[in-house]
Scaffold this motif. Sequence first.
Motif, PDB file in Angstrom:
ATOM      1  N   ARG A  45       0.862  -1.225   0.076  1.00  0.00           N
ATOM      2  CA  ARG A  45       0.055  -0.034   0.096  1.00  0.00           C
ATOM      3  C   ARG A  45       0.880   1.266   0.114  1.00  0.00           C
ATOM      4  O   ARG A  45       0.712   2.089   0.658  1.00  0.00           O
ATOM      5  CB  ARG A  45      -0.877   0.073   1.134  1.00  0.00           C
ATOM      6  N   VAL A  46       1.878   1.169  -0.872  1.00  0.00           N
ATOM      7  CA  VAL A  46       2.757   2.484  -1.050  1.00  0.00           C
ATOM      8  C   VAL A  46       1.908   3.692  -1.802  1.00  0.00           C
ATOM      9  O   VAL A  46       1.280   3.288  -2.771  1.00  0.00           O
ATOM     10  CB  VAL A  46       3.954   2.120  -1.972  1.00  0.00           C
ATOM     11  N   ALA A  47       1.922   4.692  -1.226  1.00  0.00           N
ATOM     12  CA  ALA A  47       1.261   5.853  -1.936  1.00  0.00           C
ATOM     13  C   ALA A  47       1.816   7.214  -1.252  1.00  0.00           C
ATOM     14  O   ALA A  47       2.751   7.146  -0.478  1.00  0.00           O
ATOM     15  CB  ALA A  47      -0.339   5.967  -1.375  1.00  0.00           C
ATOM     16  N   VAL A  48       1.754   8.199  -2.128  1.00  0.00           N
ATOM     17  CA  VAL A  48       2.287   9.412  -1.629  1.00  0.00           C
ATOM     18  C   VAL A  48       0.984  10.554  -1.438  1.00  0.00           C
ATOM     19  O   VAL A  48       0.040  10.760  -2.314  1.00  0.00           O
ATOM     20  CB  VAL A  48       2.770  10.150  -3.010  1.00  0.00           C
TER      21      VAL A  48
ATOM     22  N   VAL B 179      14.692   4.108  -0.344  1.00  0.00           N
ATOM     23  CA  VAL B 179      13.770   4.681  -1.021  1.00  0.00           C
ATOM     24  C   VAL B 179      14.285   5.288  -2.388  1.00  0.00           C
ATOM     25  O   VAL B 179      15.434   5.878  -2.345  1.00  0.00           O
ATOM     26  CB  VAL B 179      13.067   5.772  -0.479  1.00  0.00           C
ATOM     27  N   ARG B 180      13.696   5.237  -3.548  1.00  0.00           N
ATOM     28  CA  ARG B 180      14.356   5.456  -4.734  1.00  0.00           C
ATOM     29  C   ARG B 180      13.050   6.021  -5.727  1.00  0.00           C
ATOM     30  O   ARG B 180      12.135   5.291  -5.803  1.00  0.00           O
ATOM     31  CB  ARG B 180      14.995   4.578  -5.520  1.00  0.00           C
ATOM     32  N   ALA B 181      13.256   7.274  -6.325  1.00  0.00           N
ATOM     33  CA  ALA B 181      12.201   7.771  -7.023  1.00  0.00           C
ATOM     34  C   ALA B 181      12.835   8.231  -8.415  1.00  0.00           C
ATOM     35  O   ALA B 181      13.932   9.110  -8.378  1.00  0.00           O
ATOM     36  CB  ALA B 181      11.417   8.777  -6.549  1.00  0.00           C
ATOM     37  N   GLU B 182      12.191   8.240  -9.606  1.00  0.00           N
ATOM     38  CA  GLU B 182      12.926   8.748 -10.549  1.00  0.00           C
ATOM     39  C   GLU B 182      11.723   9.311 -11.607  1.00  0.00           C
ATOM     40  O   GLU B 182      10.653   8.815 -11.649  1.00  0.00           O
ATOM     41  CB  GLU B 182      13.355   7.516 -11.723  1.00  0.00           C
ATOM     42  N   GLY B 183      11.961  10.494 -12.057  1.00  0.00           N
ATOM     43  CA  GLY B 183      11.003  11.388 -12.807  1.00  0.00           C
ATOM     44  C   GLY B 183      11.162  10.929 -14.437  1.00  0.00           C
ATOM     45  O   GLY B 183      11.704   9.899 -14.790  1.00  0.00           O
ATOM     46  N   LEU B 184      10.613  11.848 -15.220  1.00  0.00           N
ATOM     47  CA  LEU B 184      10.547  11.654 -16.397  1.00  0.00           C
ATOM     48  C   LEU B 184      11.953  11.730 -17.093  1.00  0.00           C
ATOM     49  O   LEU B 184      12.827  12.552 -16.501  1.00  0.00           O
ATOM     50  CB  LEU B 184       9.739  12.627 -17.407  1.00  0.00           C
ATOM     51  N   PHE B 185      12.334  10.864 -18.103  1.00  0.00           N
ATOM     52  CA  PHE B 185      13.575  10.810 -18.665  1.00  0.00           C
ATOM     53  C   PHE B 185      14.579  10.452 -17.686  1.00  0.00           C
ATOM     54  O   PHE B 185      15.970  10.693 -17.852  1.00  0.00           O
ATOM     55  CB  PHE B 185      14.049  12.143 -19.359  1.00  0.00           C
ATOM     56  N   GLY B 186      14.288   9.518 -16.640  1.00  0.00           N
ATOM     57  CA  GLY B 186      15.291   8.989 -15.817  1.00  0.00           C
ATOM     58  C   GLY B 186      15.933   9.883 -14.672  1.00  0.00           C
ATOM     59  O   GLY B 186      16.761   9.757 -14.072  1.00  0.00           O
ATOM     60  N   ARG B 187      15.135  11.062 -14.548  1.00  0.00           N
ATOM     61  CA  ARG B 187      15.751  12.122 -13.813  1.00  0.00           C
ATOM     62  C   ARG B 187      15.681  11.611 -12.197  1.00  0.00           C
ATOM     63  O   ARG B 187      14.487  11.232 -11.802  1.00  0.00           O
ATOM     64  CB  ARG B 187      15.242  13.356 -13.941  1.00  0.00           C
TER      65      ARG B 187
ATOM     66  N   ARG C  29       9.030  17.152  -3.198  1.00  0.00           N
ATOM     67  CA  ARG C  29       8.355  16.338  -4.268  1.00  0.00           C
ATOM     68  C   ARG C  29       8.069  17.284  -5.372  1.00  0.00           C
ATOM     69  O   ARG C  29       7.633  18.617  -5.235  1.00  0.00           O
ATOM     70  CB  ARG C  29       7.334  15.688  -3.831  1.00  0.00           C
ATOM     71  N   PRO C  30       8.388  16.883  -6.732  1.00  0.00           N
ATOM     72  CA  PRO C  30       7.948  17.892  -7.773  1.00  0.00           C
ATOM     73  C   PRO C  30       6.373  18.103  -7.836  1.00  0.00           C
ATOM     74  O   PRO C  30       5.479  17.513  -7.452  1.00  0.00           O
ATOM     75  CB  PRO C  30       8.110  16.790  -8.927  1.00  0.00           C
TER      76      PRO C  30
ATOM     77  N   ARG D 269       1.802  10.324 -10.397  1.00  0.00           N
ATOM     78  CA  ARG D 269       1.699  11.489 -11.371  1.00  0.00           C
ATOM     79  C   ARG D 269       1.344  12.755 -10.569  1.00  0.00           C
ATOM     80  O   ARG D 269       0.396  12.564  -9.800  1.00  0.00           O
ATOM     81  CB  ARG D 269       0.478  11.319 -12.550  1.00  0.00           C
ATOM     82  N   PHE D 270       2.099  13.832 -10.710  1.00  0.00           N
ATOM     83  CA  PHE D 270       2.023  14.983 -10.037  1.00  0.00           C
ATOM     84  C   PHE D 270       1.658  15.960 -11.018  1.00  0.00           C
ATOM     85  O   PHE D 270       2.141  16.224 -11.872  1.00  0.00           O
ATOM     86  CB  PHE D 270       3.337  15.421  -9.343  1.00  0.00           C
ATOM     87  N   VAL D 271       0.288  16.392 -10.598  1.00  0.00           N
ATOM     88  CA  VAL D 271      -0.165  17.512 -11.799  1.00  0.00           C
ATOM     89  C   VAL D 271      -0.781  18.780 -10.871  1.00  0.00           C
ATOM     90  O   VAL D 271      -1.473  18.380  -9.705  1.00  0.00           O
ATOM     91  CB  VAL D 271      -1.381  16.892 -12.517  1.00  0.00           C
ATOM     92  N   PRO D 272      -0.330  20.033 -10.937  1.00  0.00           N
ATOM     93  CA  PRO D 272      -0.648  21.021 -10.073  1.00  0.00           C
ATOM     94  C   PRO D 272      -2.258  21.570 -10.477  1.00  0.00           C
ATOM     95  O   PRO D 272      -2.397  22.444 -11.429  1.00  0.00           O
ATOM     96  CB  PRO D 272       0.091  22.308 -10.456  1.00  0.00           C
ATOM     97  N   TRP D 273      -3.088  20.550  -9.918  1.00  0.00           N
ATOM     98  CA  TRP D 273      -4.441  21.035 -10.267  1.00  0.00           C
ATOM     99  C   TRP D 273      -5.000  22.216 -10.025  1.00  0.00           C
ATOM    100  O   TRP D 273      -5.994  22.814 -10.856  1.00  0.00           O
ATOM    101  CB  TRP D 273      -5.507  20.203  -9.612  1.00  0.00           C
ATOM    102  N   ARG D 274      -4.761  22.956  -9.009  1.00  0.00           N
ATOM    103  CA  ARG D 274      -5.296  24.381  -8.766  1.00  0.00           C
ATOM    104  C   ARG D 274      -4.777  25.266  -9.971  1.00  0.00           C
ATOM    105  O   ARG D 274      -5.579  26.060 -10.413  1.00  0.00           O
ATOM    106  CB  ARG D 274      -4.452  24.939  -7.220  1.00  0.00           C
TER     107      ARG D 274
END
Length: 285
Positions: free
Chosen positions: A143-146, A169-177, A206-207, A234-239
Amino acid sequence: MRVLFLVALLLAATAPVAVADDGWSVVPSGGGRPSFYAEGVPGAVLQDTVSVRNPSAEPVRVRLSGGSWLVFAGEGAPARTVSVKVPARTRAEVPFTVNVPTGAAPGDHADTLTARSSDGRSRTVRLRLRVGGPELPALTVERVAVRGERITYELVNRGTTTLTPSLAVRAEGLFGRRLLDRAPRALPVELPPGRRVRLAEPWPDRPALDAVGLRLTVTAGGGAARDAEAVEVRFVPWRAVAGIAGGGAAVGAFFLVRRWRRRRGAPPRAEEPPRGEVELTGAVT
């Protein structure tokens, strides 16, 4: 009834005697033991005694209780709780038994013996049990979540031994960033067999806009127990998106209203007289 001997834990320096604010205390009988420890096989009945000490000048009444495996000897049938009145400047020795279920899983088990006085004050003594059988370390992360600025997850001990897990803990964004790369570190939690615990890992930076591959890896028992869980976030600035969409809608509405007002307020066009046909005769005047 099979009775197995009890042995003392060598943890006196880390587990102080349970002493209440009014002076009474509860400790394993015999002295020198900070907690109870027992070993047995499924179906065994283990015996021990707890001592309630009252050094004050007034009598004290204490109610003792334990977990589902623990019962106290009483005047009648054994009970899961018992009330004891301890006179001034003396102590009461209360025997109890630990009945290990026949279907108990091998490995380490934990419980507590709790003493509560009539005025609501309470103290506990730890009770550790080792049930005989094969030792199997097994651990899962689920149950991993952000959530906000935290990574939440659950750890489950699915083996037969108590575990102290470590987390990477490991996290990669787009294009392996690379966004996170936290090396394994021991967590401040001890998991008995069958125990589930919910934990959180801080992630304040976090991005705001990204598609992230997040992976949590847990190990325990010197690497004998290991598990990993990977999720896509997926992180989206909904506001901000809502604000842009709202602004675009407002601009569109403005021009529509403006166009409608112009059409409504414009004077009607004058109708042109109908054009008649002209016959060319070739006459010259």
